[in-house]
Design a protein around this motif. Structure first.
Motif, PDB file in Angstrom:
ATOM      1  N   ILE A 366       0.804  -1.226   0.000  1.00 16.98           N
ATOM      2  CA  ILE A 366       0.000   0.000   0.000  1.00 16.98           C
ATOM      3  C   ILE A 366       0.833   1.271   0.000  1.00 16.98           C
ATOM      4  N   THR A 367       2.118   1.175   0.261  1.00 14.63           N
ATOM      5  CA  THR A 367       2.983   2.351   0.342  1.00 14.63           C
ATOM      6  C   THR A 367       4.126   2.223  -0.654  1.00 14.63           C
ATOM      7  N   ALA A 368       4.544   3.342  -1.234  1.00 15.80           N
ATOM      8  CA  ALA A 368       5.609   3.346  -2.241  1.00 15.80           C
ATOM      9  C   ALA A 368       6.956   3.115  -1.563  1.00 15.80           C
ATOM     10  N   ILE A 369       7.320   1.844  -1.430  1.00 18.40           N
ATOM     11  CA  ILE A 369       8.570   1.466  -0.778  1.00 18.40           C
ATOM     12  C   ILE A 369       9.477   0.657  -1.714  1.00 18.40           C
ATOM     13  N   LEU A 370       8.921  -0.259  -2.469  1.00 15.26           N
ATOM     14  CA  LEU A 370       9.735  -1.104  -3.339  1.00 15.26           C
ATOM     15  C   LEU A 370      10.539  -0.258  -4.318  1.00 15.26           C
ATOM     16  N   GLN A 371      11.825  -0.557  -4.430  1.00 14.27           N
ATOM     17  CA  GLN A 371      12.698   0.188  -5.330  1.00 14.27           C
ATOM     18  C   GLN A 371      12.478  -0.201  -6.786  1.00 14.27           C
ATOM     19  N   LYS A 372      12.123  -1.457  -7.019  1.00 13.25           N
ATOM     20  CA  LYS A 372      11.908  -1.944  -8.380  1.00 13.25           C
ATOM     21  C   LYS A 372      10.535  -2.585  -8.498  1.00 13.25           C
ATOM     22  N   LEU A 373       9.784  -2.174  -9.490  1.00 18.84           N
ATOM     23  CA  LEU A 373       8.464  -2.751  -9.738  1.00 18.84           C
ATOM     24  C   LEU A 373       8.458  -3.656 -10.962  1.00 18.84           C
ATOM     25  N   GLU A 374       9.564  -3.663 -11.716  1.00 18.09           N
ATOM     26  CA  GLU A 374       9.667  -4.603 -12.831  1.00 18.09           C
ATOM     27  C   GLU A 374      10.132  -5.951 -12.289  1.00 18.09           C
ATOM     28  N   GLY A 375      10.066  -6.954 -13.137  1.00 14.72           N
ATOM     29  CA  GLY A 375      10.413  -8.285 -12.665  1.00 14.72           C
ATOM     30  C   GLY A 375       9.296  -8.856 -11.816  1.00 14.72           C
ATOM     31  N   VAL A 376       9.664  -9.697 -10.869  1.00 16.05           N
ATOM     32  CA  VAL A 376       8.682 -10.427 -10.072  1.00 16.05           C
ATOM     33  C   VAL A 376       8.937 -10.191  -8.591  1.00 16.05           C
ATOM     34  N   VAL A 377       7.867  -9.965  -7.838  1.00 17.69           N
ATOM     35  CA  VAL A 377       7.960  -9.918  -6.378  1.00 17.69           C
ATOM     36  C   VAL A 377       7.397 -11.235  -5.851  1.00 17.69           C
ATOM     37  N   MET A 378       8.140 -11.910  -5.003  1.00 17.08           N
ATOM     38  CA  MET A 378       7.672 -13.181  -4.443  1.00 17.08           C
ATOM     39  C   MET A 378       7.239 -12.966  -3.004  1.00 17.08           C
ATOM     40  N   THR A 379       6.216 -13.684  -2.599  1.00 18.99           N
ATOM     41  CA  THR A 379       5.650 -13.523  -1.260  1.00 18.99           C
ATOM     42  C   THR A 379       5.105 -14.849  -0.763  1.00 18.99           C
ATOM     43  N   ASN A 380       5.014 -14.977   0.553  1.00 21.90           N
ATOM     44  CA  ASN A 380       4.336 -16.129   1.151  1.00 21.90           C
ATOM     45  C   ASN A 380       2.967 -15.734   1.692  1.00 21.90           C
ATOM     46  N   SER A 381       2.522 -14.523   1.355  1.00 21.85           N
ATOM     47  CA  SER A 381       1.263 -13.991   1.869  1.00 21.85           C
ATOM     48  C   SER A 381       0.166 -14.039   0.810  1.00 21.85           C
ATOM     49  N   GLY A 382      -0.917 -14.733   1.125  1.00 20.12           N
ATOM     50  CA  GLY A 382      -2.046 -14.738   0.216  1.00 20.12           C
ATOM     51  C   GLY A 382      -2.654 -13.352   0.053  1.00 20.12           C
ATOM     52  N   LYS A 383      -2.676 -12.580   1.136  1.00 22.07           N
ATOM     53  CA  LYS A 383      -3.239 -11.230   1.070  1.00 22.07           C
ATOM     54  C   LYS A 383      -2.375 -10.333   0.182  1.00 22.07           C
ATOM     55  N   TRP A 384      -1.052 -10.380   0.344  1.00 21.14           N
ATOM     56  CA  TRP A 384      -0.164  -9.551  -0.473  1.00 21.14           C
ATOM     57  C   TRP A 384      -0.310  -9.934  -1.944  1.00 21.14           C
ATOM     58  N   ALA A 385      -0.319 -11.240  -2.220  1.00 26.43           N
ATOM     59  CA  ALA A 385      -0.441 -11.700  -3.604  1.00 26.43           C
ATOM     60  C   ALA A 385      -1.786 -11.318  -4.204  1.00 26.43           C
ATOM     61  N   HIS A 386      -2.826 -11.254  -3.378  1.00 30.21           N
ATOM     62  CA  HIS A 386      -4.165 -10.907  -3.859  1.00 30.21           C
ATOM     63  C   HIS A 386      -4.258  -9.437  -4.259  1.00 30.21           C
ATOM     64  N   TYR A 387      -3.664  -8.552  -3.457  1.00 28.14           N
ATOM     65  CA  TYR A 387      -3.837  -7.110  -3.664  1.00 28.14           C
ATOM     66  C   TYR A 387      -2.736  -6.431  -4.473  1.00 28.14           C
ATOM     67  N   ALA A 388      -1.503  -6.916  -4.382  1.00 31.69           N
ATOM     68  CA  ALA A 388      -0.381  -6.176  -4.958  1.00 31.69           C
ATOM     69  C   ALA A 388      -0.443  -5.980  -6.469  1.00 31.69           C
ATOM     70  N   PRO A 389      -0.882  -6.964  -7.267  1.00 27.76           N
ATOM     71  CA  PRO A 389      -0.947  -6.705  -8.713  1.00 27.76           C
ATOM     72  C   PRO A 389      -1.820  -5.501  -9.061  1.00 27.76           C
ATOM     73  N   GLY A 390      -2.952  -5.360  -8.384  1.00 27.62           N
ATOM     74  CA  GLY A 390      -3.822  -4.214  -8.637  1.00 27.62           C
ATOM     75  C   GLY A 390      -3.304  -2.926  -8.036  1.00 27.62           C
ATOM     76  N   ASN A 391      -2.733  -3.015  -6.835  1.00 28.47           N
ATOM     77  CA  ASN A 391      -2.249  -1.809  -6.149  1.00 28.47           C
ATOM     78  C   ASN A 391      -0.959  -1.264  -6.754  1.00 28.47           C
ATOM     79  N   LEU A 392      -0.032  -2.171  -7.064  1.00 30.01           N
ATOM     80  CA  LEU A 392       1.309  -1.752  -7.476  1.00 30.01           C
ATOM     81  C   LEU A 392       1.607  -2.014  -8.944  1.00 30.01           C
ATOM     82  N   GLY A 393       0.807  -2.866  -9.585  1.00 24.40           N
ATOM     83  CA  GLY A 393       1.082  -3.221 -10.966  1.00 24.40           C
ATOM     84  C   GLY A 393       2.228  -4.199 -11.127  1.00 24.40           C
ATOM     85  N   VAL A 394       2.544  -4.958 -10.060  1.00 23.38           N
ATOM     86  CA  VAL A 394       3.671  -5.879 -10.117  1.00 23.38           C
ATOM     87  C   VAL A 394       3.217  -7.287 -10.502  1.00 23.38           C
ATOM     88  N   GLN A 395       4.171  -8.068 -11.015  1.00 26.96           N
ATOM     89  CA  GLN A 395       3.974  -9.495 -11.201  1.00 26.96           C
ATOM     90  C   GLN A 395       4.319 -10.198  -9.892  1.00 26.96           C
TER      91      GLN A 395
END
Length: 416
Positions: A366-395
């Protein structure tokens, strides 16, 4: 049917405790009347979701309460804000954009709220007890309090949760009442091995499945293996609340209001029974990843909901066993109280060399923290994986915790 106010409620509404309390009681009275509640009940604590800045209206509302002499009447914790106040250098926003978000967080403190800034207040000293009547915002906290602890709260949204805190009152309605906490829909795990391993992914998948199919009904889960710890139930509830509107679930033989199937349903029969199969679990998990295995990884994001001390206890040995300096940052969202305890113990010493970047007070989806939005962000969180593509535009790639760390080392999505 009219809402019955006590003499104390009327006194608040008439301004005997100040303008802010009067406004809060007026708002609650109208809201609860619309719900069809007949009376109010006392709450012992609150958790406020509205310190996350969504626009000027959020700040205007709280500023007005502060100007009216508002003070919370029960212990009140704060959900995440839009900034990491402990690590301001991580936030990629201009000073102009940060200013109202910071003012909103400070304004809630001026009302007497505890500056916890965590989505997991159940991991703090302010954890409620079984049967306690509370008013909590933040979807994962609501479902955890109701389901895992057995405290009682409805799904309170922004502004209403704060009005409950300012008055110490909530409606005698919904999940506060016994009759509305009984199970309504049954989910039965079928086709799994007798000795089913309680993996994190299993709990996430079950949460996604019950969230998508329950609607506003109270789900009951039969056949779930005993969890390793309450963090797996946290993950289940967070996924269910993200995929749907679940505010309470019962897991037979696991959660406190469901020692048996009959107890979970209050002696009634389920309206519907849905079988959860291994194929359904695999499909739900597959939908969380938007890239194939082997894709290049540019970041790891953990801790949505915020990492507990137990989760840190699993992560730190994995990090220390990994090869440092691979260039893939590992962001871990966690509560400031948890972070302070870790730092005081020296548990995090040197882990910056392994790519660790702790994040407090907010969350990376929800906050602009990630330095890179290209490539892939990996997570073990179902909530993060559910929301991040729409919120941040990341894979996104979803995996178990050890797979996330192995992927950080390899620089690509690895399955173990």
């Amino acid at each position: 049917m009219s809402l019955k106010l006590t003499a104390s409620d009327e006194a608040l509404r008439k301004g005997e405790a100040g303008a802010a309390a009067a406004s809060a009681m007026a708002i609650l009275s109208a809201f609860f009347q619309a719900l069809g509640a007949e009376a109010l009940l006392d709450i012992s604590r609150a958790h406020i979701d509205g310190c996350l800045y969504h626009g000027q209206v959020s700040l205007d509302f709280v500023d007005r309460l502060v100007a009216g002499g508002g003070r919370v009447r029960v212990p009140t914790t704060l959900n995440v804000g839009s900034l990491d106040l402990i690590h301001p250098e991580l936030v990629r926003l201009s000073p102009e954009d940060q200013s109202p978000a910071r003012r909103l967080m400070q304004a809630h403190e001026a009302l007497g709220c505890v500056p916890s800034f965590t989505c997991a207040p159940y991991q703090t000293l302010y954890r409620p007890r079984f049967g306690e009547q509370i008013a909590w915002g933040e979807s994962n906290a609501i479902v955890f309090a109701n389901s895992v602890i057995g405290a009682r709260t409805n799904r309170y949204g922004d502004f209403i949760d704060l009005c409950c805190a300012l008055t110490g009152r909530a409606p005698a309605w919904g999940l506060h009442l016994d009759e509305n906490r009984r199970g309504e829909i049954l989910f039965r795990l079928t086709g799994f091995p007798a000795a089913l391993e309680p993996t994190d992914a299993l709990f996430v998948a079950v949460g996604l499945l019950i969230g998508a199919a329950s609607g506003e009904r109270v789900p009951v889960i039969e056949g779930l293996p005993g969890p390793r710890d309450e963090d797996q139930l946290k993950a289940l509830g967070a996924a269910a609340a993200s995929a749907g509107a679940v505010g309470l679930f019962h897991a037979v033989g696991i959660t406190p209001e469901a020692p048996t199937l009959s107890d979970a349903f209050g002696g009634r029969k389920p309206e519907t029974t849905i079988e959860i199969t291994p194929a359904m679990v695999a499909t739900a998990l597959a939908h969380l990843s938007t890239v194939p295995d082997g894709a290049a990884v540019t970041a790891i994001c953990l801790g949505t909901p915020h990492f507990s001390l137990a989760e840190w206890g699993r992560l730190i040995p994995l990090l220390r066993a990994a090869a440092p300096g691979k260039g893939v940052p590992i962001y871990v969202n966690t509560g400031r109280a948890t972070l302070a305890a870790l730092e005081a113990s020296g548990a995090l010493a040197g882990l910056e060399n392994f790519g660790l970047i702790p994040v407090a007070d907010t969350c990376t989806y929800i906050t602009a923290i990630l330095q890179k939005l290209e490539g892939v962000v990996m997570t073990n969180s179902g909530k993060w994986a559910h929301y991040a593509p729409g919120n941040l535009g990341v894979q996104v790639a979803f995996g178990e915790l050890d797979e996330c760390i192995a992927s950080a080392v390899a620089g690509r999505v690895v399955r173990l």
